[in-house]
Motif scaffolding. Structure first.
Motif, mmCIF file in Angstrom:
data_model
loop_
_atom_site.group_PDB
_atom_site.id
_atom_site.type_symbol
_atom_site.label_atom_id
_atom_site.label_comp_id
_atom_site.label_asym_id
_atom_site.label_seq_id
_atom_site.Cartn_x
_atom_site.Cartn_y
_atom_site.Cartn_z
ATOM 1 N N ILE B 37 48.447 41.330 43.744
ATOM 2 C CA ILE B 37 48.627 41.159 42.301
ATOM 3 C C ILE B 37 47.369 40.475 41.789
ATOM 4 C CG2 ILE B 37 50.024 40.125 40.486
ATOM 5 C CD1 ILE B 37 52.387 40.209 42.353
ATOM 6 N N LYS B 45 50.104 36.114 36.417
ATOM 7 C CA LYS B 45 50.478 36.496 37.786
ATOM 8 C C LYS B 45 51.633 35.645 38.298
ATOM 9 C CE LYS B 45 46.272 35.595 39.290
ATOM 10 N NZ LYS B 45 45.565 35.176 38.077
ATOM 11 N N ASP B 164 52.269 33.267 46.444
ATOM 12 C CA ASP B 164 51.380 32.890 45.352
ATOM 13 C C ASP B 164 50.116 32.238 45.917
ATOM 14 O OD1 ASP B 164 50.389 32.500 42.866
ATOM 15 O OD2 ASP B 164 52.143 31.443 42.076
ATOM 16 N N VAL B 195 49.719 37.272 45.269
ATOM 17 C CA VAL B 195 48.863 36.932 44.137
ATOM 18 C C VAL B 195 47.528 36.501 44.706
ATOM 19 C CG1 VAL B 195 48.460 35.301 42.279
ATOM 20 C CG2 VAL B 195 50.724 36.264 42.609
ATOM 21 N N HIS B 197 43.133 36.013 43.814
ATOM 22 C CA HIS B 197 42.186 36.055 42.714
ATOM 23 C C HIS B 197 40.769 36.436 43.122
ATOM 24 C CE1 HIS B 197 41.453 31.800 43.892
ATOM 25 N NE2 HIS B 197 40.244 32.282 43.804
#
Ligand SMILES: Nc1ncnc2c1ncn2[C@@H]1O[C@H](COP(=O)(O)OP(=O)(O)OP(=O)(O)O)[C@@H](O)[C@H]1O
Ligand SMILES: [Mg+2]
Lengths: 430, 270
Positions: B37, B45, B164, B195, B197
């Motif tokens: 994600i 998110k 996450d 999740v 980044h």
């Protein structure tokens, strides 16, 4: 002194009731407060304690009695209302949680004080004693009070023991508990309920103003001694109980004294002592540790000096004198003398008249330190491409820290080098 | 079981205090994939994860897991929260935290069985933390904390894993170890949503992607999602360079690290 004996013989039934009751309610508050402490809800406890006041006042005004069960009902209702209000405000408005807490605290407490003042001036004759809820007074405790508190304390204990694992996960990671399908709403309600209950009985002895201290301080003191939640709960109860006992003792010795401030005073002393003496992060243990470290560093630096002078520069097979050593490395005289003493005690140095030399086990140790220093220099220059003149100071500090496991890793990583970046040989043990 | 729909998010809109942070998100995820994600900071998110797990109420839309409501299939779902979301000073040992993975409605008010404890140990072994079982969690490094969270999640024996930012604050060695555990789950047919980044590693790590910026930019197999148009749309003009880079990575199948690269400073984490 006689009075102290009279107290601890517990022959006087009033003493029995008052001290037992105070111990029970202090223990209840400490156990429940441990969860408030862990969930960082100290302020919420404070707000609930203050918010209970109007409930007590209204219950008294409606019933006209000071029956503990009636007053406690009032306390429960307003405590519950306050809890709900704080949650509602935080959830539904843009106000932050601490604003909501402060708001509820001041509004409820303000109403409570207003009602109390009204009761005091109405002069029904029966009203005296309600103001004890502000600072707490255990002396007026009756047998009926004691029964109520024991039952509540037992109830709280049962809840905490049977819900132990759920309370643990809820306090640590509520979102995770919710996703796991645990009934977090019910857990939260139960926790709120027992907190309000513990506060409602606690303020009898400690008073509204200092209640938060009785909730939170025992947990804070206990945390300094242990990292296990079970032991922490037990210790918090013990610390709370001791404070309750000493609070009622002082109250007994000088009847004019309110109980609450003395309970909190005892608690504060225990907490301060805990924070200072506790092994886990206590100030004392930190000081001792720092001292041990600086001694180790000095020991090892001296060994290095011995190694350099006697092995590498082959000065004096018969040993070195103090002036030669101090010339090589500037160390203040008294530290130096203490370090020499320590090294002798470890049998790493042997004295020959006025001179000193490395023993065979001292040599092994000295080699180790020099080796680590040079290995680390090697590592810094090869892997981090540091300039030669930057390497030495860093290695000076790291050589004291590198553990045998790290040394093994370093050796493998560097493939057992024979020379350091300054081309000095790296001494292996054989 | 593979490629059955594991998760469906249908026209989901969610907001904090009336300010929408997710708009009409709609996608389906097949089972048996490692799904990233992705989106810039504040793109929603975490909010999407919270909605999938019903930790907040959506304004509209719904989420189905294996075609059912969350409450019917909770035990098939596992959640790894952001590492910073808990207090690591909490008085608990590594074992106790992983045991939380075995707490469920079925054993409410009861102690764990020995079979539960076995599973806890097996999970600790898988993430290489068995030696630390009795260590206090306050004494762990960031990478070890993350491993503990993964172990707790493994102990849940779920079918869908929601994580996450599991790679934040861990060294390369731990990142690789975690990734291989997650790939292992995928190969067993489990669905893993992560999740993430870091765009640079995303293409290599995941086989499916969900690209988000308040609205859904794209969702699908990575080849279809990871292109400069989508990335620019998600990350705005600011990330022109990154999106170009992403394109090159995707087009050239560029390895991001030399295959035998090892983190030399990783030892501090062990
Ligand atoms: N509890 C909250 N109350 C109000 N607004 C919030 C809350 N949590 C998040 N937001 C807002 O919602 C938006 C989306 O947040 P979210 O945490 O889902 O983003 P994210 O993609 O996870 O970001 P990051 O990469 O920084 O973790 C942000 O603009 C954030 O400011
Ligand atoms: Mg986030």
């Amino acid at each position: 002194m006689n009075d102290v004996w009279a107290f601890f013989s517990f022959s006087d039934p009033t003493v029995r009731i008052v001290s037992l009751g105070t111990v029970f309610l202090a223990m209840s508050a400490s156990v429940v407060g441990t969860f408030a402490f862990l969930r960082k809800r100290a302020l919420v406890g404070d707000a609930i304690a203050h918010a209970i006041l109007p409930g007590i006042a209204i219950a008294f005004m409606l019933s006209g009695t000071k029956n503990p069960i009636v007053l406690m009902m009032g306390a429960l209702i307003s405590g519950w209302l306050a809890t709900w209000a704080m949650e509602y405000i935080t959830e539904k408005t843009k106000l932050s949680n601490d604003t909501a807490v402060a708001l509820v605290l001041s509004v409820f407490f303000g109403i409570g004080i207003m009602l109390l003042t009204h009761i005091q001036h109405s002069g029904t004759g029966n009203q005296s004693g309600l103001d004890q809820y502000l600072f707490g007074k255990a002396a007026g405790m009756t047998e009926q009070d004691l029964w109520t508190y024991s039952v509540v304390a037992l109830l709280l204990l049962t809840v905490v023991i049977s819900l132990y694992k759920e309370l643990k996960v809820y306090s640590f990671n509520p979102d995770f508990a919710a996703v796991s399908g645990l009934p977090v709403k019910a857990i939260r309600r139960i926790l709120n309920l027992v907190t309000v209950l513990a506060i409602a009985i606690g303020i009898q002895s400690v008073g509204v103003v200092l209640m938060a201290a009785l909730l939170i301080t025992p947990a804070a003191a206990a945390r300094a001694w242990t990292s296990s939640l079970k032991i922490m709960l037990f210790l918090a109860a013990l610390i709370g109980g001791i404070s309750g006992l000493s609070g009622s003792l002082i109250s007994y010795l000088s009847p004019a004294m309110p109980t609450g401030p003395w309970i909190v005073m005892t608690l504060s002393i225990i907490t301060l002592l805990s924070l200072f003496f506790a092994p886990r992060g206590g100030a004392l243990s930190r000081l001792l540790k720092q001292r041990r470290h600086s001694q180790k560093i000095l020991n090892e630096n001296l060994l290095k000096v011995f190694y350099k002078l006697s092995v590498e520069r082959k000065l004096e097979k018969s040993g070195l004198n103090v002036a030669e050593l101090l010339a090589e490395r500037a160390i203040n005289k008294s530290d130096f003398a203490a370090a020499i003493k320590r090294l002798k005690r470890k049998n790493w140095l042997l004295a020959e008249g006025k001179k000193l030399k490395l023993s065979s086990i001292g040599l092994v140790e000295a080699r180790r330190v020099v080796r680590l220093h040079r290995l680390w220099e090697m590592y810094l220059s090869q892997r981090l491409n540091l300039k030669e003149d930057h390497i030495h100071p860093n290695a000076e500090s790291m050589e004291h820290i590198i553990s045998p496991e790290l040394e093994a890793l370093l050796l493998k990583e560097l493939d057992f080098p024979t020379q350091d970046p300054h081309n000095s040989p790296i001494p292996y043990s054989n | 079981m593979k490629n059955q729909t594991a998760l469906e998010v249908h026209n989901l809109t969610a907001s904090y205090q009336r300010k929408p942070v997710l708009w009409e998100i709609d996608f389906k995820v097949p089972s048996g994939h490692l799904i990233g994600i992705l989106g810039p900071n504040g793109s929603g998110k975490t909010t999407l994860l919270r909605n999938i797990m019903n930790l907040m109420e959506a304004d509209s839309g719904y989420v189905k897991i294996f075609g059912k409501d969350l409450d019917e299939v909770r035990s098939r779902l596992s959640y790894v929260p952001q590492r910073e979301s808990v207090d690591w000073n909490f008085p608990a040992s590594v074992r106790e935290v992983v045991e939380m993975g075995r707490y469920r409605p079925g054993n409410l008010l009861r102690r764990l069985k020995s079979s539960d404890k076995q599973k806890v140990k097996a999970s600790l072994e898988k993430v290489g933390m068995l030696a630390y079982a009795d260590r206090q969690i306050s004494e762990l490094s960031g990478g070890q904390q993350q491993r503990v969270f993964i172990a707790r999640s493994l102990a849940q024996e779920a079918d869908i894993y929601l994580m996450d930012e599991p790679f934040v604050g861990v060294d390369a060695a731990t990142e690789e170890a975690i990734l291989s555990i997650l790939s292992g789950l995928r190969d067993e047919g489990k669905t893993v949503l992560i999740v993430h980044h870091d765009l640079q590693s995303a293409y290599q790590y995941f086989d499916w992607m969900i690209l988000l910026n308040t609205r859904l930019i794209a969702a699908g197999p990575k080849e279809a999602v990871f292109n400069s148009t989508h990335l620019r749309e998600a990350y705005g003009g600011k990330l022109n360079l990154l999106s170009k880079l992403g394109e090159i990575i995707a087009r050239e199948q560029f390895p991001l690290r030399e295959p035998d690269f090892k983190e030399k400073e990783g030892s501090g984490d062990e």
